[in-house]
Design a protein around this motif. Structure first.
Motif, mmCIF file in Angstrom:
data_model
loop_
_atom_site.group_PDB
_atom_site.id
_atom_site.type_symbol
_atom_site.label_atom_id
_atom_site.label_comp_id
_atom_site.label_asym_id
_atom_site.label_seq_id
_atom_site.Cartn_x
_atom_site.Cartn_y
_atom_site.Cartn_z
ATOM 1 N N GLY A 80 0.378 -1.074 -0.129
ATOM 2 C CA GLY A 80 0.143 -0.263 -0.058
ATOM 3 C C GLY A 80 0.696 1.322 -0.044
ATOM 4 O O GLY A 80 0.387 2.369 -0.569
ATOM 5 N N ILE A 81 1.327 1.688 1.050
ATOM 6 C CA ILE A 81 3.296 2.189 0.957
ATOM 7 C C ILE A 81 3.253 2.451 -0.709
ATOM 8 O O ILE A 81 3.486 3.212 -0.755
ATOM 9 N N ALA A 82 3.426 1.636 -1.302
ATOM 10 C CA ALA A 82 4.159 1.331 -2.696
ATOM 11 C C ALA A 82 3.345 2.070 -3.028
ATOM 12 O O ALA A 82 3.770 3.151 -4.770
ATOM 13 N N GLN A 83 2.235 1.850 -3.057
ATOM 14 C CA GLN A 83 1.404 1.796 -4.306
ATOM 15 C C GLN A 83 0.787 3.592 -4.340
ATOM 16 O O GLN A 83 0.681 4.058 -5.189
ATOM 17 N N SER A 84 0.570 3.961 -3.476
ATOM 18 C CA SER A 84 0.286 5.421 -3.107
ATOM 19 C C SER A 84 1.728 6.642 -3.667
ATOM 20 O O SER A 84 1.125 7.698 -3.663
ATOM 21 N N GLY A 85 2.783 5.976 -4.241
ATOM 22 C CA GLY A 85 3.309 6.740 -4.716
ATOM 23 C C GLY A 85 4.381 7.527 -3.456
ATOM 24 O O GLY A 85 5.464 8.421 -3.846
ATOM 25 N N TRP A 86 4.390 7.444 -2.244
ATOM 26 C CA TRP A 86 5.475 7.595 -1.111
ATOM 27 C C TRP A 86 6.896 7.205 -1.854
ATOM 28 O O TRP A 86 7.672 7.999 -1.542
ATOM 29 N N HIS A 87 7.228 6.761 -2.638
ATOM 30 C CA HIS A 87 8.710 6.040 -3.660
ATOM 31 C C HIS A 87 9.126 7.502 -3.772
ATOM 32 O O HIS A 87 10.192 7.446 -3.926
ATOM 33 N N ASP A 88 8.051 8.043 -4.511
ATOM 34 C CA ASP A 88 8.134 8.853 -5.826
ATOM 35 C C ASP A 88 9.410 10.157 -4.928
ATOM 36 O O ASP A 88 9.304 10.928 -4.884
ATOM 37 N N TYR A 89 7.896 10.294 -3.475
ATOM 38 C CA TYR A 89 8.813 11.618 -3.088
ATOM 39 C C TYR A 89 9.543 11.655 -1.492
ATOM 40 O O TYR A 89 9.881 12.640 -0.971
ATOM 41 N N PHE A 90 9.715 10.276 -1.263
ATOM 42 C CA PHE A 90 10.519 9.491 -0.132
ATOM 43 C C PHE A 90 11.540 8.565 -0.097
ATOM 44 O O PHE A 90 11.451 7.514 -0.490
ATOM 45 N N LYS A 91 12.759 9.042 -0.050
ATOM 46 C CA LYS A 91 14.033 7.519 0.339
ATOM 47 C C LYS A 91 13.555 7.652 1.499
ATOM 48 O O LYS A 91 13.943 7.497 2.470
#
Length: 113
Positions: A80-91
């Motif tokens: 869910g974290i990955a699908q949210s786009g979180w990793h686009d914004y946070f290392k």
């Protein structure tokens, strides 16, 4: 058996480039997913800013500690974290797995190959 996730993360330039309103909108979307995760047995134990004054402190700026009912809930959280786009914004660095007590962990360390 409970599983746990420890996240360490710092904002990327893509996050810093967002306006306050854009950040708020993104975080509202992330928050909207929390009830579904909670129904799977995902609980946020603690989230915050890392104290850089502590010995051997991480280079990251923030942390999150999650408790999950089982491995399936842990995988749902990570996905869910990955699908949210979180990793686009946070290392981000994740460390997750089945929980255990101090004695079991010492045995793991002794038996490491």
């Amino acid at each position: 058996m409970p599983h746990y996730l420890a996240e360490l993360y710092s904002p990327k330039q893509t996050w810093l480039n967002l306006t306050a309103a854009e950040r708020q909108q993104f975080l509202e979307q992330v928050g909207a997913a929390m009830p579904a995760l909670a129904s799977l047995g995902v609980e946020a134990i603690s989230l915050g800013q890392i104290d850089k004054e502590k010995l051997y402190s991480s280079e990251h700026q923030f942390y999150a500690i999650w408790r999950c009912a089982d491995d399936q809930a842990l995988n749902a959280l990570i996905g869910g974290i990955a699908q949210s786009g979180w990793h686009d914004y946070f290392k981000t660095i994740n460390a997750g797995g089945e929980g255990g007590d101090f004695g079991n962990h010492l045995a793991q360390l002794i038996n490491v190959c």
